[in-house]
Scaffold this motif. Structure first.
Motif, short mmCIF file in Angstrom:
data_model
loop_
_atom_site.label_atom_id
_atom_site.label_comp_id
_atom_site.label_asym_id
_atom_site.label_seq_id
_atom_site.Cartn_x
_atom_site.Cartn_y
_atom_site.Cartn_z
N ALA A 11 -63.38 81.64 9.62
CA ALA A 11 -64.68 81.40 10.23
C ALA A 11 -64.78 79.93 10.63
N SER A 12 -65.52 79.66 11.67
CA SER A 12 -65.59 78.29 12.20
C SER A 12 -66.02 77.27 11.14
N GLU A 13 -66.91 77.68 10.24
CA GLU A 13 -67.38 76.74 9.22
C GLU A 13 -66.32 76.42 8.16
N SER A 14 -65.23 77.18 8.13
CA SER A 14 -64.17 76.96 7.13
C SER A 14 -62.89 76.38 7.72
N LYS A 15 -62.85 76.18 9.02
CA LYS A 15 -61.61 75.73 9.68
C LYS A 15 -61.08 74.43 9.09
N GLU A 16 -61.92 73.44 8.96
CA GLU A 16 -61.47 72.13 8.48
C GLU A 16 -60.95 72.21 7.05
N ALA A 17 -61.66 72.95 6.20
CA ALA A 17 -61.24 73.09 4.80
C ALA A 17 -59.90 73.83 4.70
N LEU A 18 -59.71 74.82 5.57
CA LEU A 18 -58.46 75.60 5.54
C LEU A 18 -57.26 74.71 5.84
N VAL A 19 -57.39 73.82 6.77
CA VAL A 19 -56.27 72.95 7.16
C VAL A 19 -55.72 72.20 5.95
N GLY A 20 -56.61 71.65 5.15
CA GLY A 20 -56.16 70.91 3.96
C GLY A 20 -55.51 71.79 2.93
N ILE A 21 -56.04 72.99 2.76
CA ILE A 21 -55.52 73.89 1.72
C ILE A 21 -54.17 74.48 2.10
N ILE A 22 -54.02 74.91 3.36
CA ILE A 22 -52.74 75.57 3.71
C ILE A 22 -51.60 74.58 3.89
N SER A 23 -51.88 73.29 3.76
CA SER A 23 -50.78 72.33 3.79
C SER A 23 -50.03 72.30 2.46
N ARG A 24 -50.61 72.92 1.44
CA ARG A 24 -49.94 72.99 0.13
C ARG A 24 -48.83 74.05 0.16
N PRO A 25 -47.72 73.79 -0.51
CA PRO A 25 -46.63 74.77 -0.52
C PRO A 25 -47.08 76.13 -1.06
N GLY A 26 -46.81 77.18 -0.31
CA GLY A 26 -47.10 78.54 -0.75
C GLY A 26 -48.53 78.99 -0.56
#
Length: 85
Positions: free
Chosen positions: A47-62
């Motif tokens: 969702a658009s409101e979660s895009k920025e937060a997702l970027v930081g989280i999916i940079s973690r391995p796995g």
């Protein structure tokens, strides 16, 4: 389909999966290519409101594969299939 809300590493993420994005994810995935399709799928359905937060989280391995697993567990649960002879 309803939105799927997850709390990942203390951050709430909202996803809006749909059949088109799900099918594209399955079609892109192969034995030697799982992370990129998972990341692309999450970016398509977040969702658009979660895009920025997702970027930081999916940079973690796995992380991308773990999140995809949980989203798809909710969005596309396994069917009970019984073999009859």
């Amino acid at each position: 389909m309803e939105k799927i809300k997850l709390v990942v590493a203390g951050t709430e993420l909202v996803f809006e999966p749909n059949q088109t994005a799900y099918n594209k994810f399955i079609n892109e995935m192969s034995m030697d290519n799982k992370v990129a399709p998972a990341t692309n799928y999450l970016n398509r359905i977040v969702a658009s409101e979660s895009k920025e937060a997702l970027v930081g989280i999916i940079s973690r391995p796995g992380a991308a594969l773990q999140i995809v697993g949980k989203v798809n567990e909710i969005y596309a649960p396994e069917l009970e299939i019984e073999v009859k002879n």
